[in-house]
Design an enzyme around this catalytic site. Sequence first.
Site, mmCIF file in Angstrom:
data_model
loop_
_atom_site.group_PDB
_atom_site.id
_atom_site.type_symbol
_atom_site.label_atom_id
_atom_site.label_comp_id
_atom_site.label_asym_id
_atom_site.label_seq_id
_atom_site.Cartn_x
_atom_site.Cartn_y
_atom_site.Cartn_z
ATOM 1 C CD1 TRP A 209 -3.147 -0.905 0.418
ATOM 2 C CD2 TRP A 209 -2.005 -2.339 1.702
ATOM 3 N NE1 TRP A 209 -3.883 -2.056 0.535
ATOM 4 C CE2 TRP A 209 -3.222 -2.947 1.322
ATOM 5 C CE3 TRP A 209 -1.118 -3.058 2.505
ATOM 6 C CZ2 TRP A 209 -3.568 -4.236 1.706
ATOM 7 C CZ3 TRP A 209 -1.467 -4.333 2.892
ATOM 8 C CH2 TRP A 209 -2.685 -4.917 2.497
ATOM 9 C CG HIS B 48 -6.607 -1.077 3.425
ATOM 10 N ND1 HIS B 48 -6.289 -2.362 3.772
ATOM 11 C CD2 HIS B 48 -6.080 -0.313 4.429
ATOM 12 C CE1 HIS B 48 -5.616 -2.380 4.901
ATOM 13 N NE2 HIS B 48 -5.471 -1.159 5.319
ATOM 14 N NE ARG C 87 -4.530 0.684 -2.117
ATOM 15 C CZ ARG C 87 -4.842 -0.601 -2.211
ATOM 16 N NH1 ARG C 87 -4.265 -1.355 -3.120
ATOM 17 N NH2 ARG C 87 -5.723 -1.127 -1.371
ATOM 18 C CD GLN D 174 -10.117 -0.963 -0.869
ATOM 19 O OE1 GLN D 174 -10.161 -0.983 0.356
ATOM 20 N NE2 GLN D 174 -9.115 -1.499 -1.553
ATOM 21 C CB VAL E 87 -8.076 -12.403 6.252
ATOM 22 C CG1 VAL E 87 -9.153 -11.357 6.426
ATOM 23 C CG2 VAL E 87 -7.227 -12.123 5.025
ATOM 24 C CB ALA F 165 -13.017 -8.955 6.624
HETATM 25 C C1 FA5 Z 1 -7.086 -4.552 0.082
HETATM 26 O O1 FA5 Z 1 -7.139 -3.315 -0.041
HETATM 27 C C2 FA5 Z 1 -7.617 -5.239 1.280
HETATM 28 N N1 FA5 Z 1 -7.885 -4.278 2.308
HETATM 29 C C3 FA5 Z 1 -8.878 -6.028 0.899
HETATM 30 C C4 FA5 Z 1 -9.322 -7.002 1.956
HETATM 31 C C5 FA5 Z 1 -10.289 -6.603 2.848
HETATM 32 C C6 FA5 Z 1 -8.782 -8.255 2.041
HETATM 33 C C7 FA5 Z 1 -10.722 -7.496 3.824
HETATM 34 C C8 FA5 Z 1 -9.195 -9.163 3.011
HETATM 35 C C9 FA5 Z 1 -10.185 -8.757 3.895
HETATM 36 P P1 FA5 Z 1 -6.243 -4.933 -2.346
HETATM 37 O O2 FA5 Z 1 -5.065 -4.027 -2.318
HETATM 38 O O3 FA5 Z 1 -6.089 -6.175 -3.158
HETATM 39 O O4 FA5 Z 1 -6.724 -5.366 -0.908
HETATM 40 O O5 FA5 Z 1 -7.477 -4.102 -2.914
HETATM 41 C C10 FA5 Z 1 -8.784 -4.632 -2.904
HETATM 42 C C11 FA5 Z 1 -9.458 -4.331 -4.239
HETATM 43 O O6 FA5 Z 1 -9.410 -2.928 -4.506
HETATM 44 C C12 FA5 Z 1 -8.772 -4.968 -5.438
HETATM 45 O O7 FA5 Z 1 -9.230 -6.283 -5.648
HETATM 46 C C13 FA5 Z 1 -9.173 -4.053 -6.558
HETATM 47 O O8 FA5 Z 1 -10.478 -4.383 -7.005
HETATM 48 C C14 FA5 Z 1 -9.242 -2.707 -5.896
HETATM 49 N N2 FA5 Z 1 -8.014 -1.942 -6.119
HETATM 50 C C15 FA5 Z 1 -6.820 -2.066 -5.501
HETATM 51 N N3 FA5 Z 1 -5.940 -1.171 -5.951
HETATM 52 C C16 FA5 Z 1 -6.574 -0.429 -6.877
HETATM 53 C C17 FA5 Z 1 -6.207 0.681 -7.709
HETATM 54 N N4 FA5 Z 1 -5.014 1.246 -7.655
HETATM 55 N N5 FA5 Z 1 -7.122 1.201 -8.546
HETATM 56 C C18 FA5 Z 1 -8.369 0.662 -8.572
HETATM 57 N N6 FA5 Z 1 -8.786 -0.380 -7.847
HETATM 58 C C19 FA5 Z 1 -7.897 -0.926 -6.988
#
Ligand code: FA5
Length: 351
Positions: free
Chosen positions: A159, A179, A206, A220, A263, A319
Amino acid sequence: MSNVSALEGLREEALAALAAAPDESALEQWRITFFGRQDGRVTALLRAIKDVPASERAAYGASANAVKQELEGALEGRREALKQAALRALSTESALDVTLPGRPQVIGRLHPVTQTMRDCLKAFGDMGFRVAEGPEVEWDRYNFDGVRIPEDHPARDMWDTIWVNTLIDGKRHMLLRTHTSPNQVRVLERTPAPPVRVVVPGKCYRQEATDATHEWMLTQIEGLAVDEGVRMSDLKGVLYEWSRQMFGQDRKIIFHHSYFPFVEPGVEMAIDCFICRGNGKECRTCHGTGWIEILGAGMVHPEIIETAGYDSSKVTGFAFGIGVERVALLRWGIEDIRNFYANDIRFLSQF
Ligand code: FA5
């Protein structure tokens, strides 16, 4: 004076009075004078038909009716003429052109990401989740430490963070949340006992090199369900139902193992590619795999359950974190996420 010449005299008098009537109230006065039900002068002449000798009655009746119709028509004509004159006066006096067509009102609509967000929240709401919110400017203890990402943990690199420059004890502790997961901790912290069943929508930030599927600002939805006996199959069921609501009843989903420090076990969920239906080696959406990753999820780590003051030998939870822009991209077959925030109304008004 014959009956017919009395009629003619009345006609001339009435027309002259009408031509001299300056406004709507004078017209009303004129109407009462000549057509009033009781004493109207034309009314009286019409009533007098019965007293005219039989030999003259037909001719008199025809003339009286003709005069009546002519005067009624003249009243309407005068009324219209007065209205037009008033409009003409208004436009010259106040420099207001009342003949210009009105300006059309531009009717706006909700941003496609907002629409998608609302549809997702509705689907979860129907499954018993309530909506909670948390701050976009967040403390590192919620964004990282509280979800088991300590300072030296390699997962912090996942992140790339936009920090707020204020120093506390010589260090930066405030950031734009990366997030929505810090809300797992925030919601548990203020809920003395299970059950918990919430979805938390919001913007995240980010420091990211942008491309067709990555933006530096993303939306999100965090989901959290905690209670005695919550299982992985509950997580799957909820996400499956949500996918069907968003992408159609015949969707398939698949879970792959993944790693998130908060998790255990952690998964990533993908849906079957409905653009190429798994047949497109060149498909730009699924890159030939037949599956599109859309969210991270898993069973809440027992340490987080314990920190909330719950007994992790009895209480479990799941979650998930959904990327709303990714869902919107898939829904409408949009190729580049950057379109959403380029502020081009020609693009946005299509959805
Ligand atoms: C997370 O942010 C975790 N907090 C998610 C989570 C929550 C996992 C609870 C377990 C339990 P991640 O970085 O993969 O995970 O982002 C989650 C989702 O946000 C991704 O699958 C994607 O759909 C979206 N996402 C992530 N980064 C970006 C980005 N830069 N631009 C657009 N969508 C994004």
